[in-house]
Scaffold this motif. Structure first.
Motif, PDB file in Angstrom:
ATOM      1  N   SER A  51     -31.618  32.929   3.001  1.00  0.00           N
ATOM      2  CA  SER A  51     -30.580  32.041   2.256  1.00  0.00           C
ATOM      3  C   SER A  51     -29.245  31.741   3.493  1.00  0.00           C
ATOM      4  CB  SER A  51     -30.187  32.502   0.778  1.00  0.00           C
ATOM      5  OG  SER A  51     -29.752  33.452   1.115  1.00  0.00           O
ATOM      6  N   TRP A  52     -28.263  31.352   3.419  1.00  0.00           N
ATOM      7  CA  TRP A  52     -27.293  30.377   4.462  1.00  0.00           C
ATOM      8  C   TRP A  52     -26.131  32.469   3.916  1.00  0.00           C
ATOM      9  CZ3 TRP A  52     -23.110  27.107   4.471  1.00  0.00           C
ATOM     10  CH2 TRP A  52     -21.916  27.461   5.911  1.00  0.00           C
ATOM     11  N   ASN A  53     -25.676  32.839   4.494  1.00  0.00           N
ATOM     12  CA  ASN A  53     -24.485  33.547   4.245  1.00  0.00           C
ATOM     13  C   ASN A  53     -23.277  33.596   4.834  1.00  0.00           C
ATOM     14  OD1 ASN A  53     -24.466  34.514   6.880  1.00  0.00           O
ATOM     15  ND2 ASN A  53     -25.477  36.452   6.818  1.00  0.00           N
ATOM     16  N   LEU A  54     -22.833  32.585   5.016  1.00  0.00           N
ATOM     17  CA  LEU A  54     -21.423  31.901   5.495  1.00  0.00           C
ATOM     18  C   LEU A  54     -21.350  32.665   6.199  1.00  0.00           C
ATOM     19  CD1 LEU A  54     -20.252  31.796   1.800  1.00  0.00           C
ATOM     20  CD2 LEU A  54     -21.171  29.459   3.104  1.00  0.00           C
ATOM     21  N   LEU A  55     -21.581  33.153   7.243  1.00  0.00           N
ATOM     22  CA  LEU A  55     -21.361  33.568   8.536  1.00  0.00           C
ATOM     23  C   LEU A  55     -22.023  32.619   9.797  1.00  0.00           C
ATOM     24  CD1 LEU A  55     -22.329  36.983   8.443  1.00  0.00           C
ATOM     25  CD2 LEU A  55     -20.248  36.729   8.414  1.00  0.00           C
ATOM     26  N   THR A  56     -22.809  31.994  10.326  1.00  0.00           N
ATOM     27  CA  THR A  56     -23.061  30.855  10.526  1.00  0.00           C
ATOM     28  C   THR A  56     -24.343  30.346   9.950  1.00  0.00           C
ATOM     29  OG1 THR A  56     -24.983  32.524  11.309  1.00  0.00           O
ATOM     30  CG2 THR A  56     -23.530  32.708  13.058  1.00  0.00           C
ATOM     31  N   ARG A  57     -24.580  28.835  10.385  1.00  0.00           N
ATOM     32  CA  ARG A  57     -25.025  27.502   9.415  1.00  0.00           C
ATOM     33  C   ARG A  57     -27.157  28.128  10.301  1.00  0.00           C
ATOM     34  NH1 ARG A  57     -22.273  24.707   6.808  1.00  0.00           N
ATOM     35  NH2 ARG A  57     -20.215  23.992   7.705  1.00  0.00           N
ATOM     36  N   THR A  58     -27.779  28.398   9.067  1.00  0.00           N
ATOM     37  CA  THR A  58     -29.175  28.337   8.962  1.00  0.00           C
ATOM     38  C   THR A  58     -29.553  27.345   9.897  1.00  0.00           C
ATOM     39  OG1 THR A  58     -29.483  27.494   7.262  1.00  0.00           O
ATOM     40  CG2 THR A  58     -29.140  29.173   6.980  1.00  0.00           C
ATOM     41  N   ASN A  59     -29.166  26.605  10.284  1.00  0.00           N
ATOM     42  CA  ASN A  59     -29.364  25.498  10.880  1.00  0.00           C
ATOM     43  C   ASN A  59     -28.564  24.880  12.169  1.00  0.00           C
ATOM     44  OD1 ASN A  59     -31.117  23.489  12.541  1.00  0.00           O
ATOM     45  ND2 ASN A  59     -32.119  22.825  10.298  1.00  0.00           N
ATOM     46  N   GLN A  60     -28.816  24.858  13.740  1.00  0.00           N
ATOM     47  CA  GLN A  60     -27.302  24.680  14.307  1.00  0.00           C
ATOM     48  C   GLN A  60     -27.669  22.877  13.961  1.00  0.00           C
ATOM     49  OE1 GLN A  60     -24.808  26.797  14.821  1.00  0.00           O
ATOM     50  NE2 GLN A  60     -25.789  28.323  14.828  1.00  0.00           N
ATOM     51  N   ASN A  61     -28.334  22.640  13.923  1.00  0.00           N
ATOM     52  CA  ASN A  61     -28.433  20.890  13.533  1.00  0.00           C
ATOM     53  C   ASN A  61     -27.341  20.653  12.174  1.00  0.00           C
ATOM     54  OD1 ASN A  61     -30.012  20.130  15.896  1.00  0.00           O
ATOM     55  ND2 ASN A  61     -31.547  21.062  14.907  1.00  0.00           N
ATOM     56  N   PHE A  62     -27.470  21.280  12.019  1.00  0.00           N
ATOM     57  CA  PHE A  62     -26.919  20.798   9.878  1.00  0.00           C
ATOM     58  C   PHE A  62     -24.812  21.047  10.075  1.00  0.00           C
ATOM     59  CE2 PHE A  62     -30.296  22.111   7.372  1.00  0.00           C
ATOM     60  CZ  PHE A  62     -31.095  21.068   7.407  1.00  0.00           C
ATOM     61  N   ARG A  63     -24.283  19.888  10.953  1.00  0.00           N
ATOM     62  CA  ARG A  63     -23.085  20.110  10.843  1.00  0.00           C
ATOM     63  C   ARG A  63     -22.198  19.492   9.212  1.00  0.00           C
ATOM     64  NH1 ARG A  63     -23.055  22.148  15.360  1.00  0.00           N
ATOM     65  NH2 ARG A  63     -24.462  21.662  17.141  1.00  0.00           N
ATOM     66  N   TYR A  64     -23.126  19.320   8.444  1.00  0.00           N
ATOM     67  CA  TYR A  64     -22.788  18.871   7.049  1.00  0.00           C
ATOM     68  C   TYR A  64     -23.369  19.207   6.654  1.00  0.00           C
ATOM     69  CZ  TYR A  64     -20.123  16.688   3.206  1.00  0.00           C
ATOM     70  OH  TYR A  64     -19.257  16.120   2.006  1.00  0.00           O
ATOM     71  N   ILE A  65     -23.536  20.075   5.166  1.00  0.00           N
ATOM     72  CA  ILE A  65     -24.585  20.214   4.100  1.00  0.00           C
ATOM     73  C   ILE A  65     -23.787  19.623   2.633  1.00  0.00           C
ATOM     74  CG2 ILE A  65     -25.884  21.495   2.851  1.00  0.00           C
ATOM     75  CD1 ILE A  65     -25.455  23.382   4.846  1.00  0.00           C
ATOM     76  N   SER A  66     -22.538  19.885   2.298  1.00  0.00           N
ATOM     77  CA  SER A  66     -22.084  19.493   0.863  1.00  0.00           C
ATOM     78  C   SER A  66     -20.776  20.152   1.510  1.00  0.00           C
ATOM     79  CB  SER A  66     -22.801  19.670   0.201  1.00  0.00           C
ATOM     80  OG  SER A  66     -22.222  21.308  -0.428  1.00  0.00           O
ATOM     81  N   LEU A  67     -19.772  18.940   0.763  1.00  0.00           N
ATOM     82  CA  LEU A  67     -17.532  18.832   0.998  1.00  0.00           C
ATOM     83  C   LEU A  67     -17.899  20.206   0.443  1.00  0.00           C
ATOM     84  CD1 LEU A  67     -15.297  18.295   1.696  1.00  0.00           C
ATOM     85  CD2 LEU A  67     -15.247  17.090   0.202  1.00  0.00           C
ATOM     86  N   ARG A  68     -18.288  21.005  -0.536  1.00  0.00           N
ATOM     87  CA  ARG A  68     -18.017  22.006  -1.604  1.00  0.00           C
ATOM     88  C   ARG A  68     -18.159  23.377  -0.731  1.00  0.00           C
ATOM     89  NH1 ARG A  68     -20.121  23.311  -7.362  1.00  0.00           N
ATOM     90  NH2 ARG A  68     -18.448  20.853  -7.912  1.00  0.00           N
ATOM     91  N   LEU A  69     -19.715  23.421   0.045  1.00  0.00           N
ATOM     92  CA  LEU A  69     -20.467  24.342   1.091  1.00  0.00           C
ATOM     93  C   LEU A  69     -18.583  24.717   1.925  1.00  0.00           C
ATOM     94  CD1 LEU A  69     -21.903  26.789   0.272  1.00  0.00           C
ATOM     95  CD2 LEU A  69     -23.713  24.940   2.106  1.00  0.00           C
ATOM     96  N   THR A  70     -18.545  23.538   2.515  1.00  0.00           N
ATOM     97  CA  THR A  70     -18.166  23.110   3.808  1.00  0.00           C
ATOM     98  C   THR A  70     -16.148  23.787   3.614  1.00  0.00           C
ATOM     99  OG1 THR A  70     -19.213  21.249   4.714  1.00  0.00           O
ATOM    100  CG2 THR A  70     -17.073  21.956   5.816  1.00  0.00           C
ATOM    101  N   ILE A  71     -15.482  23.712   2.547  1.00  0.00           N
ATOM    102  CA  ILE A  71     -14.424  24.269   2.504  1.00  0.00           C
ATOM    103  C   ILE A  71     -14.554  25.854   2.113  1.00  0.00           C
ATOM    104  CG2 ILE A  71     -12.901  23.923   0.735  1.00  0.00           C
ATOM    105  CD1 ILE A  71     -13.435  21.285  -0.053  1.00  0.00           C
ATOM    106  N   ILE A  72     -15.968  26.176   1.672  1.00  0.00           N
ATOM    107  CA  ILE A  72     -15.826  27.506   1.393  1.00  0.00           C
ATOM    108  C   ILE A  72     -16.428  28.402   2.254  1.00  0.00           C
ATOM    109  CG2 ILE A  72     -17.850  29.294   0.150  1.00  0.00           C
ATOM    110  CD1 ILE A  72     -17.672  27.678  -1.967  1.00  0.00           C
TER     111      ILE A  72
END
Length: 364
Positions: A51-72
């Motif tokens: 799972s993602w640990n909020l350090l780097t994107r697990t997939n660099q192709n994902f620029r946006y997952i959800s607004l809440r996750l991006t804010i966090i």
């Protein structure tokens, strides 16, 4: 049936059955699997997280997952770079400065028990400050087995900060090559107060010269234990690769240590082919924390009828078992070098012996 494909299994299992034409396809399949995902090269890149640990994107192709996750994620970036990094950088500068100044001052004192005590105090203090600069949370297990003076401490190697992690709980005599620049200044100041073993580049190529100097250090039972990483390179915290036998030819007592980092809080593995030292330290200081478990294993000595290579494998297996790491026989030198012809010949001999042996049985 003659063309029925084999089920998955090892080479020995397949050749233990009656030969079929489809065995050719089986070996082709195994070869392709080794090329795509072999046991060696994947040990020289960062391990994948579930799972993602909020350090780097697990997939660099994902620029946006959800607004809440991006804010966090954005809040986390601010905390790590704007709050934690300045504090950690300040502590690291304080720790390194005090290491150079303190060891230099202690070096002017005459050799005595007081000098040794002050040297250990300075080293411990500086390494603990540097560990705080990495927000290191270290759990030491079985402290009754900590390396003693006159011994050799061997451990699996994930990162250069392994030294800081171990020296945070006790003093060691470091072994390594003489460097220039800032690292050279630190080395020269450290050796003034403590008998570290630094080698010139020309000496490192002389195996006998290195062994004799290390053996002389171990013979002096009052000197600090030597800290050695027999793998010779950094492995990605998932396995332990072949231990060089030179460390086990010195003699004396071996104190094995298993080190296992928790990748959920930060990737401690140093991929030297991808990041230089400055970039790597920046990544460490901007991670959430460095969480690590250290196990001190019971001391081990060479047994009767056992050579250095067998002793090294026995110690490696004990470290891998304790740390929950894979025990691999491959040489970590494959990180930068080609596979030795001897390794290729060994695999070829095993294959040919199985073929010849199987055909011989059938002929009977």
């Amino acid at each position: 049936p003659f063309l029925e494909p084999r089920a998955s299994g090892s080479m020995q299992e397949v050749l233990g059955q009656q030969f079929a034409l489809s065995d050719v396809l089986f070996f082709c399949k195994k070869g392709l699997e080794s090329i795509v995902d072999d046991q060696v090269t994947q040990r020289f890149s960062s391990e994948e997280l579930a799972s993602w640990n909020l350090l780097t994107r697990t997939n660099q192709n994902f620029r946006y997952i959800s607004l809440r996750l991006t804010i966090i994620w954005g809040v986390g970036v601010f905390i790590r770079y704007g709050v934690l990094f300045p504090l950690r950088f300040t502590l690291a500068i304080i720790g390194l400065s005090w290491l150079v100044i303190g060891t230099t001052l202690v070096g002017f004192l005459p050799d005595s028990s007081v000098k040794n005590w002050l040297s250990e105090l300075v080293h411990l203090t500086c390494y603990r400050i540097c560990a705080r600069g990495l927000s290191a949370t270290v759990h030491y297990h079985n402290k009754e087995n900590r390396p003693q003076k006159g011994g050799i401490c061997v451990a699996n190697h994930t990162t250069p900060i392994d030294v800081v992690i171990l020296a945070n709980d006790g003093c060691y005599a470091m072994v390594g090559q003489v460097h220039g620049g800032l690292l050279g200044v630190i080395q020269r100041s450290m050796v003034r107060s403590c008998p570290h073993v630094w080698f010139e580049r020309s000496e490192m190529k002389d195996r006998h010269a290195v062994t004799s100097r290390l053996r002389a250090h171990v013979a002096a039972k009052t000197k600090l234990p030597i800290l050695i990483f027999p793998e010779g390179t950094c492995i990605n915290n998932t396995s332990v690769m072949m231990f060089k036998k030179g460390s086990f030819e010195i003699g004396g007592t071996i104190y094995p240590v298993a080190i296992k980092y928790d990748p959920r809080f930060g990737d401690a593995f140093w991929n030297s082919s991808k990041f230089n030292m400055v970039n790597y330290l920046l990544r460490m200081m901007t991670s959430w924390a460095i969480v690590v478990n250290v196990w001190y294993l019971p001391p081990m000595t060479l047994q009767d009828g056992e050579d250095a290579a067998q002793f090294a494998n026995r110690v490696k297996s004990a470290i891998a078992h304790q740390g929950g790491l894979l025990d691999l026989d491959w040489d970590g030198g494959l990180k930068r070098g080609k596979v030795k012809d001897s390794f290729k010949e060994e695999q070829q001999k095993m294959y040919s012996s199985l073929i010849v042996g199987h055909n011989g049985i059938n002929n009977l």
